[in-house]
Motif scaffolding. Structure first.
Motif, PDB file in Angstrom:
ATOM      1  N   GLU A 133       0.823  -1.213   0.000  1.00  0.00           N
ATOM      2  CA  GLU A 133       0.000   0.000   0.000  1.00  0.00           C
ATOM      3  C   GLU A 133       0.850   1.254   0.000  1.00  0.00           C
ATOM      4  O   GLU A 133       0.442   2.291  -0.529  1.00  0.00           O
ATOM      5  CB  GLU A 133      -0.957  -0.021   1.191  1.00  0.00           C
ATOM      6  CG  GLU A 133      -1.972  -1.159   1.093  1.00  0.00           C
ATOM      7  CD  GLU A 133      -3.286  -0.831   1.763  1.00  0.00           C
ATOM      8  OE1 GLU A 133      -3.752   0.313   1.647  1.00  0.00           O
ATOM      9  OE2 GLU A 133      -3.850  -1.728   2.409  1.00  0.00           O
ATOM     10  N   THR A 168      -7.919  -3.870  -2.244  1.00  0.00           N
ATOM     11  CA  THR A 168      -7.366  -3.612  -0.914  1.00  0.00           C
ATOM     12  C   THR A 168      -8.431  -3.736   0.175  1.00  0.00           C
ATOM     13  O   THR A 168      -8.136  -4.150   1.292  1.00  0.00           O
ATOM     14  CB  THR A 168      -6.698  -2.233  -0.843  1.00  0.00           C
ATOM     15  OG1 THR A 168      -7.624  -1.214  -1.258  1.00  0.00           O
ATOM     16  CG2 THR A 168      -5.460  -2.187  -1.726  1.00  0.00           C
ATOM     17  N   THR A 169      -9.669  -3.384  -0.159  1.00  0.00           N
ATOM     18  CA  THR A 169     -10.751  -3.555   0.822  1.00  0.00           C
ATOM     19  C   THR A 169     -10.983  -5.034   1.109  1.00  0.00           C
ATOM     20  O   THR A 169     -11.063  -5.451   2.272  1.00  0.00           O
ATOM     21  CB  THR A 169     -12.052  -2.909   0.315  1.00  0.00           C
ATOM     22  OG1 THR A 169     -11.861  -1.503   0.165  1.00  0.00           O
ATOM     23  CG2 THR A 169     -13.196  -3.162   1.284  1.00  0.00           C
ATOM     24  N   SER A 215      -8.229  -6.525   3.127  1.00  0.00           N
ATOM     25  CA  SER A 215      -8.110  -6.082   4.515  1.00  0.00           C
ATOM     26  C   SER A 215      -8.682  -7.106   5.486  1.00  0.00           C
ATOM     27  O   SER A 215      -8.344  -7.098   6.677  1.00  0.00           O
ATOM     28  CB  SER A 215      -8.819  -4.734   4.709  1.00  0.00           C
ATOM     29  OG  SER A 215     -10.227  -4.874   4.578  1.00  0.00           O
ATOM     30  N   ALA A 216      -9.532  -8.003   4.986  1.00  0.00           N
ATOM     31  CA  ALA A 216     -10.126  -9.045   5.838  1.00  0.00           C
ATOM     32  C   ALA A 216     -10.433 -10.267   4.973  1.00  0.00           C
ATOM     33  O   ALA A 216     -11.585 -10.495   4.590  1.00  0.00           O
ATOM     34  CB  ALA A 216     -11.390  -8.538   6.518  1.00  0.00           C
ATOM     35  N   ARG A 274     -16.763   1.938   1.097  1.00  0.00           N
ATOM     36  CA  ARG A 274     -15.334   1.794   1.369  1.00  0.00           C
ATOM     37  C   ARG A 274     -14.493   2.334   0.211  1.00  0.00           C
ATOM     38  O   ARG A 274     -13.486   3.006   0.421  1.00  0.00           O
ATOM     39  CB  ARG A 274     -14.983   0.313   1.588  1.00  0.00           C
ATOM     40  CG  ARG A 274     -15.533  -0.295   2.867  1.00  0.00           C
ATOM     41  CD  ARG A 274     -14.752   0.145   4.089  1.00  0.00           C
ATOM     42  NE  ARG A 274     -15.068  -0.671   5.242  1.00  0.00           N
ATOM     43  CZ  ARG A 274     -14.328  -1.687   5.664  1.00  0.00           C
ATOM     44  NH1 ARG A 274     -13.216  -2.012   5.028  1.00  0.00           N
ATOM     45  NH2 ARG A 274     -14.692  -2.376   6.720  1.00  0.00           N
ATOM     46  N   HIS A 283      -4.466 -14.669   4.140  1.00  0.00           N
ATOM     47  CA  HIS A 283      -3.278 -13.831   4.396  1.00  0.00           C
ATOM     48  C   HIS A 283      -2.148 -14.725   4.866  1.00  0.00           C
ATOM     49  O   HIS A 283      -2.327 -15.569   5.733  1.00  0.00           O
ATOM     50  CB  HIS A 283      -3.619 -12.788   5.463  1.00  0.00           C
ATOM     51  CG  HIS A 283      -2.572 -11.732   5.632  1.00  0.00           C
ATOM     52  ND1 HIS A 283      -1.358 -11.991   6.236  1.00  0.00           N
ATOM     53  CD2 HIS A 283      -2.547 -10.419   5.281  1.00  0.00           C
ATOM     54  CE1 HIS A 283      -0.649 -10.877   6.247  1.00  0.00           C
ATOM     55  NE2 HIS A 283      -1.335  -9.912   5.668  1.00  0.00           N
TER      56      HIS A 283
END
Length: 231
Positions: free
Chosen positions: A142, A165-166, A169-170, A183, A229
């Motif tokens: 990022e 990226t949203t 993020s999870a 978002r 991840h």
């Protein structure tokens, strides 16, 4: 939390001098004059940096340096009376982060310790800022605004970047279209919610064969990142 420095030096006076200066600078300090004890301390304690004298009485300093590096342990600053260029190159090749020859100023040693810790800290922060998924196949930096899939850079529009990226993020969490609009766009936009599907389609196209499994559809709900991840 203050960084902890391990001083490995067989000369007691030098060892204590360095301890005093380092503690005065705010560091936690452990000391030993033994290479074997140094290896034990490295295995049992959280050490942020090791000051290592290569001329130890029980274990060759090179061996301690090599063992510490093989186990992926702390940054090392070498203290030694060996002052030739060849000796310095040898120590650096073994993995030393800096090299201080005797006699030295304890103030200089403290400054070098601080410089190495700052450099290592910056490198760690940069590495942490790069998120990796699917065993390293997808990497998102990022800070550089860069995403790579299987080593190749992805040319993404701002909306596609925001979607990726949203979701990243999870990983595994389902994001509704409405949530993705807010978002990615940062505001509500009548009619935009359904256009998310078009942006997802374009994003998947750029992801190639990995697109459908990387950006998964959850029918009636929304989308989620299908790759975990990396730890």
């Amino acid at each position: 939390m203050a960084a902890t420095v391990l001083v490995v030096e067989d000369e007691r006076e030098i060892r204590e001098l360095l301890r005093r200066y380092l503690e005065r600078a705010g560091y936690g300090v452990l000391t030993t004059g033994s290479g074997a004890e140094a290896l034990r301390l490295l295995s049992e304690h959280r050490i942020d940096l090791t000051l290592l004298d290569l001329g130890l009485p029980d274990v060759d300093g090179d061996e301690v340096l090599r063992a510490a590096r093989e186990h992926g342990r702390t940054p090392l600053v070498v203290l030694t009376a060996r002052s030739t260029v060849e000796d310095r190159i040898h120590g650096l090749r073994l993995g030393a982060d800096d090299y201080v020859t005797k006699p030295f100023s304890p103030t200089e040693v403290v400054l070098r310790v601080g410089a190495v810790l700052q450099r290592v800290g910056r490198a760690a922060a940069e590495a942490a800022a790069i998120a990796s998924y699917g065993g390293g196949r997808l990497r998102i930096d990022e800070g550089r605004h860069e995403a790579l899939l299987d080593g190749s850079s992805l040319e993404l529009t701002p909306t596609e970047w925001g979607l990726l990226t949203t979701l990243a993020s999870a990983p595994g969490r389902v994001f509704s279209r409405y949530e993705l609009v807010n978002r990615v766009r940062g505001y509500e936009f009548a009619g935009y919610e359904r256009t998310i599907d078009s942006h997802v389609k374009n994003l998947r196209h750029k992801l190639g064969a990995a697109g459908p499994e990387l950006v998964e559809t959850v029918l009636g709900v929304g989308y989620r990142l299908g790759w975990a991840h990396d730890a």
